[in-house]
Design an enzyme around this catalytic site. Sequence first.
Site, PDB file in Angstrom:
ATOM      1  N   HIS A 111      31.163  29.178  20.217  1.00  0.00           N
ATOM      2  CA  HIS A 111      30.299  30.279  19.760  1.00  0.00           C
ATOM      3  C   HIS A 111      30.060  30.288  18.259  1.00  0.00           C
ATOM      4  CE1 HIS A 111      34.368  31.827  19.346  1.00  0.00           C
ATOM      5  NE2 HIS A 111      33.904  32.678  18.446  1.00  0.00           N
ATOM      6  N   ASP A 112      31.087  29.962  17.471  1.00  0.00           N
ATOM      7  CA  ASP A 112      30.949  30.064  16.010  1.00  0.00           C
ATOM      8  C   ASP A 112      30.736  28.712  15.337  1.00  0.00           C
ATOM      9  OD1 ASP A 112      30.889  32.750  15.519  1.00  0.00           O
ATOM     10  OD2 ASP A 112      33.054  32.954  15.190  1.00  0.00           O
ATOM     11  N   LYS A 115      29.254  28.325  11.924  1.00  0.00           N
ATOM     12  CA  LYS A 115      29.979  28.693  10.698  1.00  0.00           C
ATOM     13  C   LYS A 115      30.316  27.474   9.840  1.00  0.00           C
ATOM     14  CE  LYS A 115      31.893  33.181  11.851  1.00  0.00           C
ATOM     15  NZ  LYS A 115      33.100  33.937  12.214  1.00  0.00           N
ATOM     16  N   HIS A 140      24.739  32.268  11.306  1.00  0.00           N
ATOM     17  CA  HIS A 140      25.564  31.283  12.018  1.00  0.00           C
ATOM     18  C   HIS A 140      25.206  31.121  13.510  1.00  0.00           C
ATOM     19  CE1 HIS A 140      28.389  34.629  13.051  1.00  0.00           C
ATOM     20  NE2 HIS A 140      28.653  33.872  14.101  1.00  0.00           N
ATOM     21  N   HIS A 164      25.564  35.730  20.741  1.00  0.00           N
ATOM     22  CA  HIS A 164      26.853  36.427  20.864  1.00  0.00           C
ATOM     23  C   HIS A 164      27.011  37.604  19.900  1.00  0.00           C
ATOM     24  CE1 HIS A 164      28.104  33.468  17.736  1.00  0.00           C
ATOM     25  NE2 HIS A 164      29.063  34.327  17.423  1.00  0.00           N
ATOM     26  N   HIS A 165      26.070  37.781  18.960  1.00  0.00           N
ATOM     27  CA  HIS A 165      26.129  38.954  18.076  1.00  0.00           C
ATOM     28  C   HIS A 165      24.990  39.941  18.345  1.00  0.00           C
ATOM     29  CE1 HIS A 165      29.575  37.920  15.626  1.00  0.00           C
ATOM     30  NE2 HIS A 165      29.122  36.677  15.515  1.00  0.00           N
ATOM     31  N   ASP A 193      35.125  38.697  22.286  1.00  0.00           N
ATOM     32  CA  ASP A 193      35.191  38.363  20.854  1.00  0.00           C
ATOM     33  C   ASP A 193      35.746  39.552  20.066  1.00  0.00           C
ATOM     34  OD1 ASP A 193      34.818  36.644  18.711  1.00  0.00           O
ATOM     35  OD2 ASP A 193      32.737  37.227  18.370  1.00  0.00           O
TER      36      ASP A 193
HETATM   37 FE   FE2 Z   1      30.138  34.671  15.586  1.00  0.00          FE
END
Ligand code: FE2
Length: 249
Positions: A111-112, A115, A140, A164-165, A193
């Site tokens: 998911h990240d 980043k 990201h 996801h955000h 999360d």
């Molecule tokens: Fe994230």
Amino acid sequence: MTPSTRATHGKDTVASLRARLARLEREAAVRQRQLEHYAADLREIFKQERNRAQELRRSYKATVLALANAVEARDAYTGKHAQRVAAYGLRIAHAAGIAVDPQVEFGFLLHDIGKVAVPDAILFKPGPLTQEEFALMTAHPTIGSEILRHIDFLDDAKTVVRNHHECWDGTGYPDGLAAEAIPVHARVFAVADALDALTTDRPYREAVGWAEARETIREAAGTQFDPAIVAAYDTIPDDAFARIREGVA
Ligand SMILES: [Fe+2]
């Protein structure tokens, strides 16, 4: 035809019929053996294919884990966050009756990944971010889905990475999707999360207990989170999550 020649002819007919029957039986036996060989060959091919598919899945998972670990290696605070959150996500999806295929699980783990494009100075800044820093940080999910763009086997993972955000009330990012327009696995993931973020020490605050995290998540049902997913999460006792965390550690 005399009676004796008729009898001889009858015997010939019976003999020839028997001979024909015997030939047919032999031919049938040969065909049966051939079919058995074909069936055995097919079974072997299926077995090899299944082994190859399993091997491929293992390789995919190892690759995905390597990528996820590469992102996390920078961040001493979140150690194993991706694996924990993926396990929480699977548990919550199960409680909500939502199927999760391996591709989606890969999305949970990755998911990240976007980043990698966020500098350490922003990623680990303890104080509030400036507007520009915030813009880079919130890019990201888009960067992550771009990184995975050409990886066909991660097609379903990309929606989790990108969305996801998002928030249930439409105030999230990057697409400002609301309610059921947000892919369901991204909605599940958002709760998982948050649970891990709340129950883990971060540069800007200390971890809270399971009960306090549950209260915080409940309060955000209908604004940040899908209320149905929060309700499903609420059926899972704290010690189930504690066991998952111990299993991942
Ligand atoms: Fe994230």
